[in-house]
Write a protein that holds these residues in place. Structure first.
Motif, PDB file in Angstrom:
ATOM      1  N   LEU A   1       0.847  -1.194   0.000  1.00  0.00           N
ATOM      2  CA  LEU A   1       0.000   0.000   0.000  1.00  0.00           C
ATOM      3  C   LEU A   1       0.879   1.240   0.000  1.00  0.00           C
ATOM      4  O   LEU A   1       1.994   1.220   0.526  1.00  0.00           O
ATOM      5  N   LYS A   2       0.348   2.284  -0.606  1.00  0.00           N
ATOM      6  CA  LYS A   2       1.107   3.542  -0.623  1.00  0.00           C
ATOM      7  C   LYS A   2       0.338   4.600   0.159  1.00  0.00           C
ATOM      8  O   LYS A   2      -0.890   4.634   0.144  1.00  0.00           O
ATOM      9  N   SER A   3       1.087   5.459   0.807  1.00  0.00           N
ATOM     10  CA  SER A   3       0.449   6.558   1.518  1.00  0.00           C
ATOM     11  C   SER A   3      -0.118   7.539   0.489  1.00  0.00           C
ATOM     12  O   SER A   3       0.553   7.908  -0.459  1.00  0.00           O
ATOM     13  N   ASP A   4      -1.372   7.933   0.663  1.00  0.00           N
ATOM     14  CA  ASP A   4      -1.935   8.936  -0.239  1.00  0.00           C
ATOM     15  C   ASP A   4      -2.376  10.170   0.534  1.00  0.00           C
ATOM     16  O   ASP A   4      -3.238  10.917   0.094  1.00  0.00           O
ATOM     17  N   PHE A   5      -1.785  10.340   1.712  1.00  0.00           N
ATOM     18  CA  PHE A   5      -2.070  11.555   2.468  1.00  0.00           C
ATOM     19  C   PHE A   5      -1.387  12.744   1.811  1.00  0.00           C
ATOM     20  O   PHE A   5      -0.280  12.629   1.293  1.00  0.00           O
ATOM     21  N   LYS A   6      -2.070  13.857   1.853  1.00  0.00           N
ATOM     22  CA  LYS A   6      -1.476  15.066   1.274  1.00  0.00           C
ATOM     23  C   LYS A   6      -1.166  16.063   2.381  1.00  0.00           C
ATOM     24  O   LYS A   6      -1.830  16.076   3.411  1.00  0.00           O
TER      25      LYS A   6
END
Lengths: 647, 169
Positions: B147-152
């Motif tokens: 999984l990749k972090s998609d927080f901005k």
């Protein structure tokens, strides 16, 4: 099925299920993985967690408390206008710290908070806060939070000027949703104050009593936890007053947790027990030191002749609540008993396996806070005249945990007496030598948890051997259900541990253990044997899979597209599936043949299977039904048949 | 003996005893619905499970078969208790059953157990995934599950803060 190509670890059903099971500390990590996980975690997070809200950003609030204004800023629900619709994910448990409850002061943040969240709050804790007046307290508890189920008050200040409060008058115009406050009431750190103040426990009870007399309210509180009612420990449970009030209020209490006080009269304790004798299912009693509850002619020992028919869980903590086990006569439906006189580290390992896992840690915390020394102790088993328990049989008893500073070894006769009284035990902590251990192994075959403390069992005891004796005596191998085994826990030098030698390594039971806590091996055990032992105790599954990480296939390698839509499955994949199914069926047939002669019908069907079996590799898409029978211990055999009709 | 035909998404039919099938909440409901709507009480119910393919359905049935004499777990078990029991109750058979599976299959089993309402199987499969999560750092979890972090911006910092404002009890 979910969209093809998607990572299943983004599937909300999967995440929802996993997040429900995770320990909270791990859930906290999961929330930071990605946005989807964060969103999916909200349901459980906001349902189970308490949000700590400080009133302001001022000096008192720090990082770990969220300021109210910030919370209202951040929270999507706060923006929702009147009427608030908070059906979805919202916090329902709030811990308000360092608040100033002066409700007459105009404060738009607080007004908004109560308006939006007042109706959804089910659990409220107020800590280190100040109430401006009695009215403020009553308004918070009785008006602003109509759906309150659990209230915890801790270390608050009350600026109440009047020394006497006229209860009836003040309560007559309070809107009080009595029936909602039903699930639990937990109070701690109340200031011990003058009579009649509603913010003392006694005052609250009086107010409630007043309401039920004058307002016709029926209280439905089932769980009452006043364990930490007193700032330190209780000296004397206020005689007459609280007893009388509790008695008059007649809550339908099913669980009661209290510090009975070191100098409380047995007669006062008896009144409480009598009041709830019919409903009480769980009783936690703590008593700090002091004299033993002196039995007199009329009252006898705990529970003073009161028959507690429904009681299933009993926790007697601290000292001298009871000097022996004779109380068991009065509680025929006991399921779980803890007699804990100390809260030492020896308990830590096993706590997760007990039904009240937090009980000891709470007590330990309190013990440290108030710097108790070790509590003096008695040894209830040793003081018990088992002949008086001759007619006592506790069929439902599963859990019997004793821990005391001065626990001693139970004699074989004592263990045998315990086994007779509680024949179906699953979890036990008891002091044993070889003789007692053998009785344990032969009497409680279903044991899942065994802690021997103090321990004088040695290798001969564990393996059931005696020099010069051919036959094997009852031994650890008889406890086939054992999952947790500990003896002579670390930090305790009192046990005369424990010469273990290589002979104990081969014990089969060890292979089933998910947890094993033991003293460091003595020199008698060789390095090789130790290594073998370590290999033989595969601990819990979690650890095993941690160790085998590399063997997990790369997620990318698994082609979800193919799996997710059956129609597009290539024939090769499908054939493979079918072949697997047939193989599985054949295995079961084999099993069945070996295990079960089978009746005519079954034979018939098995024939079919054989035919199919032969053709399996060429023609898996044949329409013939394949039947087979499965061996089963049950009277009626279960059938698993496969009918392959895909094309 | 009363039987029921359970058909997977890819058309494979499994003929199982109703007693066994009823250990799945979903199949139990389906069988009862069939009984009510059918005139012939002897008729054999046929249940199509459009979301579960044969391989997975087979595993579920296999698990049910093994656990057919277990006491049925209540659906809304107290969480604390539930956890302890799952740990205590996991048999060697279950461990052997799960051992050869790759993560993808385990995921499908979770979905299937959830759909068919088989509490015990749901517990052990979730437990397995849980063991990949417990004690790990955020980065380790991301790596384990690709999984990749998609927080901005400061969103990630914000989640960390929110965690600190909350306590378990």
């Amino acid at each position: 099925m979910e969209e093809p190509n998607s990572n299943p670890m983004l599937n909300s059903v999967i995440l929802g299920n996993i997040f429900e099971m995770l320990p909270i500390s791990d859930l906290a990590s999961c929330r930071q993985v990605c946005k989807t996980w964060f969103e999916e975690s909200k349901t459980r997070w906001r349902r189970d967690m308490w949000l700590k809200l400080g009133e302001s950003d001022g000096d008192r609030s720090n990082d770990t408390t969220l300021a109210l204004s910030k919370f209202l800023d951040l929270d999507e629900n706060a923006a929702v206008t009147n009427p608030p619709n908070l059906e979805g994910v919202t916090f329902k448990k709030f811990k308000l710290q360092h608040w100033d409850f002066h409700l007459e002061k105009d404060d738009k943040w607080k007004a908004q908070f109560w308006k939006t969240y007042g109706p959804v709050i089910t659990h409220l804790a107020i800590e280190q806060s100040v109430f401006g007046s009695r009215e403020d307290f009553e308004a918070v508890i009785f008006q602003l939070i109509p759906n309150l189920q659990s209230l915890t008050l801790n270390k608050n200040k009350f600026n109440v000027k009047e020394s006497q409060i006229k209860m009836r008058q003040s309560f007559s115009d309070v809107v009080f949703n009595a029936n909602k406050m039903e699930s639990s009431l937990e109070l701690s750190g109340f200031p011990i104050n003058t009579y009649n103040e509603v913010h003392t426990f006694k005052g609250l009870l009086k107010a409630m009593l007043n309401l039920s007399f004058n307002g016709g309210y029926k209280w439905t509180i089932e769980h009452l936890d006043i364990f930490h009612l007193h700032r330190n420990w209780c000296h004397r449970f206020e005689p007459g007053c609280i007893n009388f009030l509790l008695k008059s209020l007649r809550f339908p209490l099913t669980s009661l947790s209290l510090d009975i006080g070191s100098d409380t009269y047995p007669s006062d304790f008896k009144i409480i027990l009598e009041t709830y004798a019919n409903t009480l299912r769980k009783l936690v009693v703590f008593r700090k030191d002091g004299r033993s509850l002196i039995p007199d002619v009329s009252h006898r020992d705990f529970p003073f002749g009161v028959q507690l028919e429904s009681l299933a869980e009993l926790r007697l903590l601290g000292t001298a609540v009871t000097p022996n086990l004779k109380f068991m006569r009065f509680m025929p439906n006991l399921r779980s008993v803890f007699l804990a006189q100390e809260t030492g580290s020896s308990m830590m390992d096993m706590e997760p396996f007990l039904s009240d896992s937090h009980l000891f840690s709470d007590l330990r915390k309190q013990q440290m806070e108030h710097q108790w020394g070790y509590l003096c102790s008695v040894f209830p088993v040793g003081n018990t005249d088992f002949s008086q328990l001759d007619n006592t049989l506790l069929q439902k008893m599963e859990e019997f945990i004793m821990c005391g500073k001065n626990d001693t070894i139970c004699s074989a006769e004592q263990v045998a007496a315990l086994a007779r009284i509680m024949p179906n035990l699953r979890k036990v902590r008891v002091g044993l030598d070889n003789d007692g251990f053998r009785i344990v192994c032969s009497a409680w075959r279903e044991l899942e948890l065994l802690i021997i403390h103090p321990c004088e069992v040695n290798a001969c005891g564990i393996t059931g051997t005696l020099p010069g004796l051919q036959t094997q005596l009852p031994n650890l191998n008889d406890l086939t259900q054992l999952r947790y085994f500990a003896y002579a826990c670390k930090g305790y030098l009192k046990s005369k541990v424990l010469a273990m030698d290589d002979s104990v390594v081969g014990i089969d039971t060890y292979k089933n253990l998910i947890k094993d806590t033991r003293a460091p091996p003595r020199p008698q055990i060789t390095n090789e044997a130790l290594q073998e032992f370590i290999q033989n105790v595969p601990h819990c599954m979690i650890k095993r899979f941690h160790d085998e990480d590399e063997e997990w296939p790369d997620l990318q390698e698994h082609n979800y597209e193919d799996d997710s839509s059956s129609g597009d499955e290539s024939p090769t994949d499908f054939e493979e599936d079918m072949a697997n199914i047939l193989k599985f069926n054949n295995e079961i047939i084999e099993q069945q043949r070996r295990g079960n002669g089978g009746d005519e019908d079954d034979d018939d069907e098995s024939e079919d299977v054989e035919d199919e079996d032969d053709e399996e590799s060429e023609d898996v898409e044949d329409d013939d039904e394949i039947g087979l029978d499965v061996a089963s211990d049950a009277d009626e055999a279960d059938h698993v048949h496969v009918d392959n009709r895909a094309g | 003996m009363a039987l029921v035909r359970v058909i997977s998404s890819d058309g494979a039919a499994f003929l199982v005893s109703q007693r066994l099938a009823k250990r799945s909440g979903k199949l139990k409901t389906e069988i009862e619905t069939f009984r009510k709507s059918s005139d012939n009480s002897e008729a054999q119910p046929e249940i199509r499970i459009v979301t579960i393919r044969a391989e997975i359905l087979r595993l579920v049935l296999q698990w049910l078969q093994q656990h057919q004499n277990d006491p049925v777990l209540p659906a809304n078990q107290n969480e604390q208790d539930g956890r302890g029991d799952a740990e205590m109750g996991q048999s060697q058979w279950d461990r052997d059953f799960l051992a050869p599976m790759d993560l993808g299959i385990v995921m499908e089993l979770i979905l299937a157990a959830n759909h068919l309402e088989v509490k015990g199987l749901l517990d052990i499969t979730c437990k397995l995934v849980e063991s990949k999560i417990t004690g790990r750092t955020v980065d380790e979890i991301r790596t384990a599950f690709k999984l990749k972090s998609d927080f901005k911006g400061n969103e990630e910092e914000q989640t960390r803060l929110e965690n600190r404002w909350c306590v378990e009890n």
